[in-house]
Scaffold this motif. Structure first.
Motif, mmCIF file in Angstrom:
data_model
loop_
_atom_site.group_PDB
_atom_site.id
_atom_site.type_symbol
_atom_site.label_atom_id
_atom_site.label_comp_id
_atom_site.label_asym_id
_atom_site.label_seq_id
_atom_site.Cartn_x
_atom_site.Cartn_y
_atom_site.Cartn_z
ATOM 1 N N LEU A 30 45.943 51.463 52.760
ATOM 2 C CA LEU A 30 45.279 50.550 51.829
ATOM 3 C C LEU A 30 43.989 51.212 51.352
ATOM 4 C CD1 LEU A 30 45.797 47.288 53.838
ATOM 5 C CD2 LEU A 30 46.232 47.428 51.393
ATOM 6 N N VAL A 31 43.800 51.220 50.066
ATOM 7 C CA VAL A 31 42.570 51.800 49.529
ATOM 8 C C VAL A 31 41.756 50.685 48.888
ATOM 9 C CG1 VAL A 31 41.613 53.305 47.756
ATOM 10 C CG2 VAL A 31 43.472 54.114 49.197
ATOM 11 N N PHE A 32 40.473 50.672 49.197
ATOM 12 C CA PHE A 32 39.581 49.655 48.655
ATOM 13 C C PHE A 32 38.600 50.283 47.681
ATOM 14 C CE2 PHE A 32 41.147 48.276 52.710
ATOM 15 C CZ PHE A 32 41.567 46.987 52.431
ATOM 16 N N ARG A 33 38.516 49.690 46.520
ATOM 17 C CA ARG A 33 37.655 50.258 45.479
ATOM 18 C C ARG A 33 36.212 49.813 45.708
ATOM 19 N NH1 ARG A 33 35.832 49.137 40.380
ATOM 20 N NH2 ARG A 33 36.371 46.967 40.725
ATOM 21 N N GLY B 93 30.269 45.421 33.645
ATOM 22 C CA GLY B 93 31.381 45.964 32.862
ATOM 23 C C GLY B 93 32.681 45.268 33.188
ATOM 24 N N LEU B 94 33.694 46.077 33.474
ATOM 25 C CA LEU B 94 35.025 45.531 33.724
ATOM 26 C C LEU B 94 35.251 45.196 35.192
ATOM 27 C CD1 LEU B 94 37.096 48.035 31.573
ATOM 28 C CD2 LEU B 94 36.289 45.778 30.930
ATOM 29 N N ASP B 95 34.224 45.446 36.020
ATOM 30 C CA ASP B 95 34.420 45.378 37.471
ATOM 31 C C ASP B 95 35.119 44.115 37.962
ATOM 32 O OD1 ASP B 95 33.846 47.748 38.533
ATOM 33 O OD2 ASP B 95 31.871 47.242 39.330
ATOM 34 N N SER B 96 34.758 42.976 37.369
ATOM 35 C CA SER B 96 35.327 41.734 37.895
ATOM 36 C C SER B 96 36.760 41.526 37.443
ATOM 37 C CB SER B 96 34.479 40.553 37.443
ATOM 38 O OG SER B 96 33.224 40.647 38.040
ATOM 39 N N TYR B 97 37.184 42.290 36.460
ATOM 40 C CA TYR B 97 38.516 42.073 35.904
ATOM 41 C C TYR B 97 39.537 43.080 36.394
ATOM 42 C CZ TYR B 97 36.231 38.742 32.937
ATOM 43 O OH TYR B 97 35.526 37.657 32.499
ATOM 44 N N VAL B 98 39.089 44.063 37.179
ATOM 45 C CA VAL B 98 40.027 45.056 37.675
ATOM 46 C C VAL B 98 40.193 44.869 39.175
ATOM 47 C CG1 VAL B 98 39.489 46.689 35.851
ATOM 48 C CG2 VAL B 98 38.218 46.784 37.975
ATOM 49 N N GLY B 99 41.338 45.360 39.676
ATOM 50 C CA GLY B 99 41.676 45.140 41.076
ATOM 51 C C GLY B 99 40.747 45.890 42.016
ATOM 52 N N ASN B 100 40.689 45.411 43.255
ATOM 53 C CA ASN B 100 39.794 45.997 44.228
ATOM 54 C C ASN B 100 40.512 46.648 45.399
ATOM 55 O OD1 ASN B 100 37.393 45.252 42.914
ATOM 56 N ND2 ASN B 100 37.682 43.156 43.621
ATOM 57 N N ALA B 101 41.817 46.419 45.511
ATOM 58 C CA ALA B 101 42.529 46.975 46.653
ATOM 59 C C ALA B 101 43.941 47.331 46.222
ATOM 60 C CB ALA B 101 42.583 45.955 47.787
ATOM 61 N N VAL B 102 44.450 48.427 46.764
ATOM 62 C CA VAL B 102 45.822 48.809 46.430
ATOM 63 C C VAL B 102 46.527 49.267 47.700
ATOM 64 C CG1 VAL B 102 45.105 51.136 45.728
ATOM 65 C CG2 VAL B 102 47.285 50.217 44.922
ATOM 66 N N PHE B 103 47.760 48.855 47.813
ATOM 67 C CA PHE B 103 48.582 49.251 48.959
ATOM 68 C C PHE B 103 49.436 50.431 48.532
ATOM 69 C CE2 PHE B 103 52.551 48.308 51.566
ATOM 70 C CZ PHE B 103 52.055 48.973 52.681
ATOM 71 N N LEU B 104 49.246 51.547 49.235
ATOM 72 C CA LEU B 104 49.963 52.761 48.869
ATOM 73 C C LEU B 104 51.095 52.984 49.867
ATOM 74 C CD1 LEU B 104 46.831 55.001 48.273
ATOM 75 C CD2 LEU B 104 48.057 53.599 46.613
ATOM 76 N N GLU B 105 52.329 53.039 49.366
ATOM 77 C CA GLU B 105 53.462 53.275 50.255
ATOM 78 C C GLU B 105 54.455 54.196 49.545
ATOM 79 O OE1 GLU B 105 56.023 49.853 50.827
ATOM 80 O OE2 GLU B 105 55.202 48.892 49.046
ATOM 81 N N PHE C 248 40.464 55.705 38.839
ATOM 82 C CA PHE C 248 40.751 55.204 40.173
ATOM 83 C C PHE C 248 42.252 55.003 40.351
ATOM 84 C CE2 PHE C 248 41.393 51.689 43.175
ATOM 85 C CZ PHE C 248 40.741 52.202 44.286
ATOM 86 N N GLN C 249 42.876 54.404 39.354
ATOM 87 C CA GLN C 249 44.330 54.188 39.426
ATOM 88 C C GLN C 249 45.069 55.509 39.572
ATOM 89 O OE1 GLN C 249 44.594 51.805 35.811
ATOM 90 N NE2 GLN C 249 45.917 50.377 36.919
ATOM 91 N N GLN C 250 44.676 56.475 38.746
ATOM 92 C CA GLN C 250 45.392 57.748 38.752
ATOM 93 C C GLN C 250 45.171 58.513 40.056
ATOM 94 O OE1 GLN C 250 43.879 58.990 34.998
ATOM 95 N NE2 GLN C 250 45.751 58.423 33.892
ATOM 96 N N GLN C 251 43.933 58.442 40.548
ATOM 97 C CA GLN C 251 43.654 59.155 41.792
ATOM 98 C C GLN C 251 44.384 58.530 42.981
ATOM 99 O OE1 GLN C 251 39.460 59.891 42.448
ATOM 100 N NE2 GLN C 251 39.190 60.486 40.300
ATOM 101 N N THR C 252 44.449 57.188 42.992
ATOM 102 C CA THR C 252 45.178 56.573 44.107
ATOM 103 C C THR C 252 46.659 56.895 44.014
ATOM 104 O OG1 THR C 252 45.317 54.519 42.874
ATOM 105 C CG2 THR C 252 43.589 54.653 44.533
ATOM 106 N N GLU C 253 47.180 56.939 42.815
ATOM 107 C CA GLU C 253 48.596 57.258 42.658
ATOM 108 C C GLU C 253 48.879 58.704 43.100
ATOM 109 O OE1 GLU C 253 51.440 56.082 42.412
ATOM 110 O OE2 GLU C 253 52.620 57.783 41.716
ATOM 111 N N ARG C 254 47.976 59.608 42.733
ATOM 112 C CA ARG C 254 48.162 60.988 43.157
ATOM 113 C C ARG C 254 48.080 61.094 44.681
ATOM 114 N NH1 ARG C 254 43.906 63.878 41.086
ATOM 115 N NH2 ARG C 254 44.656 63.199 39.068
ATOM 116 N N TYR C 255 47.119 60.379 45.251
ATOM 117 C CA TYR C 255 46.959 60.374 46.703
ATOM 118 C C TYR C 255 48.213 59.817 47.371
ATOM 119 C CZ TYR C 255 44.914 59.288 51.272
ATOM 120 O OH TYR C 255 44.650 59.214 52.612
ATOM 121 N N ARG C 256 48.753 58.738 46.788
ATOM 122 C CA ARG C 256 49.967 58.137 47.321
ATOM 123 C C ARG C 256 51.115 59.136 47.282
ATOM 124 N NH1 ARG C 256 54.698 56.406 46.201
ATOM 125 N NH2 ARG C 256 54.590 57.347 44.139
#
Lengths: 231, 463, 479
Positions: free
Chosen positions: C80-83, C94-106, C392-400
């Protein structure tokens, strides 16, 4: 009709109107001469109830203006230096509006003849007021006053800024109103117009009514030299 | 009476001939129509997606079954998604509320539910930031500005041009005249509100039933509030530019600053670490089970589903029954955090309801969203229904999983269909009361100030 | 242009502003609001980041203390990655409140980034959040309007303008002087405040002030300086073409509403109309459709995987997958991960491309609305913009992807094909894997994305001076 007893208005240390005693009878035109700041407009405002007297009393038709501010409005009409009415309404509509507010119901024909009586051109009746000249607006202002059948008419610098023709027409109307039994108080800078229209002329300086002159017995030149000496 | 009517009529004519009125009305109408267009498009797209769901579901299940042929149901059961939808209420077109943020379709597997509930919809965050353009926006934000533009100068401009002096000496009923001027404006504004609302009803195809009239009621009372607020400022008897400035400041305060502060207060005083915690616990709860003795896990499962106790669970090899029992335990382990999360959400809701007592704009927005079923509460109801559906599905498939039914012998589409929440009607009484309360307060104060500043003698001569 | 007169007029304007009682009242209320915004924003971001760091630590510890496991189990155990919010985000949310804060990488699944603040909020968030940037972008212009609307129109009304113009200064000198005086006053009132708040706030949030942050802060401050100047130019211009102060005020307030509400909303809705983005179901369906063409590992008859199998058997000269020296199951999964990941990235990039086109409409409208320009610029530099989130999205996806492939590699080499699921691998294998750390966009990347907005602001200033010059040449604007 228009009466002041010991009428005084102070703004802090400054006395704008000082112990004014004055009685203007029905049918009489009283012209108040004086420099800027002499207290003329304050006097008018005291009679209109726009400002409260510090001492003394202003009476319209025997009623105290300060005590019965609503009641006295039945008897008086007011024409300011620059008559401003609703620019989006026509001359007829403005007249209808104001006379309805004064509890008078006139037919369109009657409204038309009231306007005609002031010398306003018929074709202007249905134009919006935004297209009117200052003189034309003044005429609608007079029509409003006439329509009210006011017993007391208060005029603040009515002829300033009018061209000589409009000014002379105006004098005529004022005299007609006086002949119909209206008491008229007007302030002015214009010595010659005052002499022509008024029956009596008061000269005011620093809030004090210095002298009252009979317009019939004084010549224009005498009036002028007296005025210059006083102020 | 007749004369008063003719005064009102001339007053109305005078008012309607002003350029501000004409331009303002046209501007608001034009923007309203664009907002209808936009809201319709947003909801149409959502509905289109929702109608596509059954066929997506059908194809998906078919594929899963084809691939799973020859395997037991317990193996195949890992793959299928089950879709749920949250169809918009007809009034969502009027107040889109949070529908662009919350997901309106969620698909769940038979695995632990907590990890699947909070999936988000794919959206452009900048679009979310810019916010929605709907009828509610027009009524909440723009109409007050029109009200301000049409009333700020009601007497002050006449005083500045000098008409007021003539008017004041012309009539003995100054109070009535002022009231007439205000009433004409209120009448026109209410009529305009009604017209825009009717246009909204027609172009958004709102049904003529209770909720539509609730929306109308909220909007009309809201207009009344702003009108009394404008009257209050006017009653101070100051100049036009003061009135305009003060009213714009009030508008900013009520529509931007106060809600902006309130939002921060809500999100920092009721933080939701439970959201992350639920995810962490569920994941850990489930995965730890792999390394624990199977019996403990199974006992937890049997406590709720004793009917499966008699199926043998092999001790040292993988078995589907055990797998789904682990998933189930994951949910049990995160149950507390999940309940707390929902508890926090309802705390947030009640906190903002408290705040709406202090701000009629928030009150109106919450009321509209409530009627439109586009608020947080409606979304929570949806999430609960997804949870319920998830249970139905599990319970439908459990017997086959434990029985080791071959995939092709099982009716995969035979599970109980998903029941959408449906429209929940709730009269927004608190919101309406809050707005009404503020309106009366403004009106009473305005009345006193009018009496003091316009009806008694005072020094009017500014020179 | 007479610099001497301009200075004289500017000084006079400056004095007039600081003597005004209204200015003081408005300024101090704005000051109070912006300090409140700074403190609450700063507290909020601090609290949030601590919360995220705690969650991250918990997940990291859990990852490290995993027992020996089968690698594919670990792949599904996932991470799990937390932004965390950027150090300057307390200034501009900015957009902070409208974008996700946690992603489950599997393994083989790209989950959405969830748990955004907006998804747990009721509608109140939609009014906007009080941040310092909001105060500066929305309210300071209003202050400029309230202070500046009579600057020329008032002179016209009381006739002073005619007297002034009979002196030696030209109308243009007057307009520029007024602009200079008003701008100087606004700069003095606000720029030091922004500068200090940014330095102090980001120091307390991140414990240091790096070169990168210093540079960002300086550019933010200068951007706001340009923004305020462009607003002052507008105010002076409108005041100069208005006949009365009241008319100027009305026009300016109307313009303000147009700029901060109507245009931003219309531009963004227009963008999403012009470039329609797929919703989640359509997005997933498109990927699935393409996947069944390219190679679906779950489909036993899939030609791609059949071919792969045949090639592999041929390469090792064996006739069954059991006889292969590597784990065939892991081989398939590895191949499948590559296919799905490539496909997902292709579609995801296309989606981001669509969003970018939508947002480009808003960016282009920066030339019609300075608020949009500063909004984008400020978000970009504060690291709360679209690109930062996409990164952030792209980096988490690459990490996943990398994590999954490492695990597949372990699976491929260390787990026998036979009795695959019964085997385990030592925990040290995943303990050696690197943790995820978000690499924020470089200031150069942020700036190049904000280039158009910056250009728009500069254009506003140039156009503003041009407009003042034009106004000064027209006789009827002097009456």
């Amino acid at each position: 009709m228009i009466e002041a007893k010991n009428l005084t208005k102070r703004y802090g240390n400054h006395t704008a109107v000082n112990q004014l005693d004055l009685l203007i009878q029905p049918g009489e035109v009283f012209a108040l001469l004086g420099q800027n700041g002499a207290g003329k407009t304050t006097t008018i405002n005291l009679f209109l109830g726009f400002t409260e007297p510090s001492e003394g009393v202003a009476l319209i038709n025997g009623l105290s203006v300060a005590d019965q501010p609503q009641e006295i409005k039945r008897y008086l009409a007011y024409i300011p230096e620059t008559v401003m009415l609703y620019p989006n309404l026509t001359g007829i509509e403005n007249l209808a509006y104001f006379s309805s507010l004064a509890d008078f119901a006139y037919t369109p024909e009657e409204l038309g003849s009231l306007l005609s009586a002031t010398g306003l051109q018929t074709q202007a009746f249905n134009q919006r007021l935004s297209a009117y000249s200052k003189g034309m607006r003044q005429k609608v202002g007079i029509a409003i006053a006439v329509a009210k059948k006011a017993k007391a008419l208060l005029l603040d610098e009515p002829t300033s800024g009018l061209d000589p023709k409009a000014s002379s027409e105006f004098s005529e109307i004022i005299q007609t109103r006086a002949a119909n039994g209206t008491a008229i108080l007007m302030t002015t800078h214009d010595i010659f117009r005052a002499k022509e229209v008024a029956s009596r002329i008061g000269i005011m300086k620093e809030g004090v009514l210095q002298s009252i002159l009979d317009a019939d017995t004084i010549s224009a030149n005498e009036l002028e030299s007296l005025y210059l000496k006083t102020v | 009476m007749k004369r008063y009517r003719s005064v009102l009529l001339l007053e109305l004519r005078n008012f309607l001939r002003s350029k501000t009125v004409q331009m303002g009305t046209i501007g608001v109408l034009a923007f309203a129509f664009y907002s209808f267009l936009h809201a319709n498009q947003v909801i149409d797209q959502q509905e289109q997606t929702i109608t596509s769901v059954p066929s997506v579901q059908k194809n998906h299940l078919q594929q899963v079954v084809t691939h799973g042929t020859g395997k037991v149901a317990g193996t195949t059961a890992y793959y299928p998604f089950f879709y749920t939808v949250n169809p918009p209420a007809p009034w969502a077109r009027f107040a889109l509320g949070q529908r662009d943020i919350y997901p309106y379709t969620l698909k769940v597997k038979m695995l632990a539910i907590e990890g699947q509930l909070y999936d988000s919809e794919l959206t452009n965050p900048l679009t979310l930031l810019a916010g929605n353009l709907d009828a509610a926006f027009v009524f909440l934000f723009l109409l007050p500005l029109l009200i301000i533009a049409l009333t700020y100068n009601v007497i002050s401009e006449e005083q500045e041009t000098g008409v007021w002096n003539i008017l004041h000496t012309s009539t003995t009923h100054v109070g009535q005249t002022v009231a007439g001027k205000l009433l004409v404006r209120l009448g026109v504004l209410l009529l305009l509100t009604f017209a825009v609302f009717t246009a909204a009803c027609l172009s958004l195809q709102l049904p003529f039933t209770g909720p539509t009239f609730q929306l109308l009621l909220v909007v009309l009372i809201y207009v009344l509030f702003w009108f009394t607020m404008a009257a209050l400022i006017v009653s101070f008897g100051k100049r036009s530019s003061f009135n305009a400035t003060a009213l714009i400041c009030v508008w900013i305060f009520l529509t931007i600053l106060l809600p902006g502060i309130a939002t921060i207060v809500v999100s920092s005083s009721v933080p939701v670490p439970e959201a992350s915690e639920t995810a962490i616990r569920q994941r850990e709860g489930y995965h730890a089970k792999w390394d624990q003795p199977k019996k403990a896990t199974m006992e937890k499962f049997y406590a709720v589903y004793p009917q499966y106790r008699h199926y043998p669970i092999p001790d040292h090899t993988f078995s589907p029954g055990w797998y789904y029992a682990m998933q189930f335990s994951g949910d049990l382990d995160s149950k507390h955090a999940s309940e707390q999360l929902f508890e926090k959400l309802s705390q947030r809701q009640s906190l903002s309801e408290t705040m709406s007592w202090f701000n009629p704009v928030i009150a109106a927005q919450q009321a509209l969203n409530k009627v439109a079923n586009t608020d947080l509460e409606s979304h929570v109801r949806y999430l609960q229904s997804v949870k319920a559906h998830h249970r139905q599905i599990r319970e439908y498939f459990y017997p086959h999983i434990f029985e080791d039914t071959p995939t092709e012998h099982l009716d995969w589409a035979g599970y109980p269909p998903y029941q959408p929440v449906g429209y929940v009607s709730e009269f927004p009484a608190a919101g309406i009361l809050a707005i009404l309360g503020w309106s009366f307060a403004c009106l009473a104060l305005a009345f006193v100030l009018f009496k003091r500043n316009f009806l008694t003698i005072k020094n009017l001569s500014h020179d | 242009m007479h610099l001497h007169y301009i200075k004289l007029i500017a000084r006079q304007e400056w004095n007039a502003i600081f003597r005004g009682r209204n200015t003081r009242i408005l300024y101090f209320s704005l000051l109070a609001v912006s300090l409140l915004a700074m403190i609450t924003g700063w507290q909020y971001v601090g609290k949030f980041n601590r919360q995220q760091a705690t969650a991250h630590q918990q997940v990291y510890d859990q990852w490290m203390s995993q027992p020996d496991r089968h690698p594919h189990r670990v792949a599904h155990y996932g991470y799990l990655v937390f932004r965390e919010k950027s150090p300057l985000s307390f200034f501009d949310f900015g957009l902070d409140s409208y974008v996700g804060n946690a992603v489950f990488l599997e393994a083989h699944r790209q989950n959405t980034i969830n748990l955004s603040e907006a998804s747990f909020s009721n509608g109140m968030l939609r009014f906007g959040e009080l941040s310092m940037a909001l105060v500066l972008q929305l309210l300071v212009p209003l202050l400029i309007i309230f202070i500046g609307f009579p600057t020329i129109a008032g002179l016209k009304q009381n006739g002073v303008l005619k007297i002034l113009l009979c002196q030696r200064a030209s109308y243009f000198d007057l307009l520029v002087g007024k602009t200079a005086g008003l701008t100087a006053a606004i700069w003095i009132l606000f720029l030091p405040l922004i500068l200090i708040s940014l330095f102090v706030g980001s120091f307390f949030l991140s414990g240091k002030i790096g070169v990168d942050n210093t540079l960002r802060i300086l550019i933010i401050v200068s951007s706001y300086a340009v923004y305020f100047l462009s607003i002052v130019l507008l105010v002076v211009g409108v005041s100069a073409v208005s006949r009365s102060a009241k008319q100027a005020l009305m026009a300016l307030v109307f313009g303000w509403i147009l700029f901060i509400i109507i245009i931003p909303k219309s531009a963004q809705t227009l963008g999403s109309r012009l470039y329609e983005a797929p919703n989640k179901i359509a997005f997933e369906q498109a990927i699935e459709a393409e996947m069944s063409q390219q190679g679906d590992s779950h489909n036993p008859n899939d030609p791609h995987f059949a071919q792969l199998k045949a090639d592999l058997l041929k390469k090792y000269g064996v006739d069954s997958v059991q006889a292969l020296p590597l784990n065939y199951g892991a081989f398939v999964m590895k191949e499948s991960e590559t296919i799905t990941s490539t496909l997902f990235n292709k579609h995801f990039d296309r989606l981001i491309g669509t969003y970018r086109s939508q947002n480009a409409v808003s960016t282009a409208f920066g030339f019609a609305d300075p608020f949009l320009a500063i909004r984008n610029l400020s978000m970009n530099l504060s690291g709360t913009d679209f690109d930062s989130f996409t990164a952030f999205q792209q980096q988490t996806e690459r990490y996943r992807y990398e994590k999954s492939q490492r695990l597949n590699e372990i699976h491929l080499t260390q787990i026998q094909y036979r009795n695959d699921s019964q085997q385990k691998v030592g925990a040290d294998h995943w303990q050696r894997m690197p943790d995820f750390t978000f690499q924020p966009l470089s200031i150069a990347a942020n700036l190049s994305a904000a280039g158009i907005s910056l250009a728009a602001l500069v254009c506003w200033v140039l156009a503003g001076f041009g407009a003042l010059y034009y106004i000064s040449t027209k006789r009827h604007f002097q009456l």
